[in-house]
Scaffold this motif. Sequence first.
Motif, mmCIF file in Angstrom:
data_model
loop_
_atom_site.group_PDB
_atom_site.id
_atom_site.type_symbol
_atom_site.label_atom_id
_atom_site.label_comp_id
_atom_site.label_asym_id
_atom_site.label_seq_id
_atom_site.Cartn_x
_atom_site.Cartn_y
_atom_site.Cartn_z
ATOM 1 N N ILE A 15 39.194 43.925 40.599
ATOM 2 C CA ILE A 15 39.772 43.023 41.157
ATOM 3 C C ILE A 15 39.050 42.441 42.409
ATOM 4 O O ILE A 15 38.734 41.125 42.574
ATOM 5 C CB ILE A 15 41.208 43.584 41.691
ATOM 6 C CG1 ILE A 15 42.167 43.727 40.762
ATOM 7 C CG2 ILE A 15 41.720 42.606 42.754
ATOM 8 C CD1 ILE A 15 43.497 44.318 40.928
ATOM 9 N N CYS A 16 38.278 43.375 43.068
ATOM 10 C CA CYS A 16 37.375 42.887 43.970
ATOM 11 C C CYS A 16 36.079 41.854 43.631
ATOM 12 O O CYS A 16 35.683 40.918 44.020
ATOM 13 C CB CYS A 16 36.757 43.994 44.787
ATOM 14 S SG CYS A 16 36.127 45.282 43.681
ATOM 15 N N GLN A 49 39.667 38.811 51.029
ATOM 16 C CA GLN A 49 40.786 39.048 50.236
ATOM 17 C C GLN A 49 40.608 40.078 49.030
ATOM 18 O O GLN A 49 41.608 40.400 48.842
ATOM 19 C CB GLN A 49 40.811 37.539 49.291
ATOM 20 C CG GLN A 49 41.197 36.276 50.234
ATOM 21 C CD GLN A 49 40.972 35.105 49.728
ATOM 22 O OE1 GLN A 49 39.911 34.939 48.670
ATOM 23 N NE2 GLN A 49 41.614 33.992 49.767
ATOM 24 N N SER A 53 43.413 42.759 48.346
ATOM 25 C CA SER A 53 44.119 42.997 47.145
ATOM 26 C C SER A 53 43.734 44.105 46.231
ATOM 27 O O SER A 53 44.247 44.379 45.358
ATOM 28 C CB SER A 53 43.382 41.758 46.282
ATOM 29 O OG SER A 53 43.693 40.610 46.832
ATOM 30 N N CYS A 54 42.771 45.119 46.945
ATOM 31 C CA CYS A 54 42.496 46.410 46.224
ATOM 32 C C CYS A 54 43.971 47.280 46.104
ATOM 33 O O CYS A 54 44.488 47.497 47.133
ATOM 34 C CB CYS A 54 41.622 47.086 47.085
ATOM 35 S SG CYS A 54 40.946 48.821 46.160
#
Length: 63
Positions: A15-16, A49, A53-54
């Motif tokens: 995701i990162c 962000q 989001s992790c």
Amino acid sequence: MEIDVDRSLCEANAICVGFAPEVFDLDDDEELVLASAEVPQNQVERVTQAVASCPKNALLIRG
């Protein structure tokens, strides 16, 4: 601003990488790789962000 990774929490779900591919990447073994612990000024918003989001809270911002 610097990034730390808690490797015991990281699942390398990338995701990162989606948020900041200039800073985060996965190697051939599906392990998270940082381009540098120091975040370039032009990537601060994207990295922030990515950290938020992790899903495993494996990323930490210092400084």
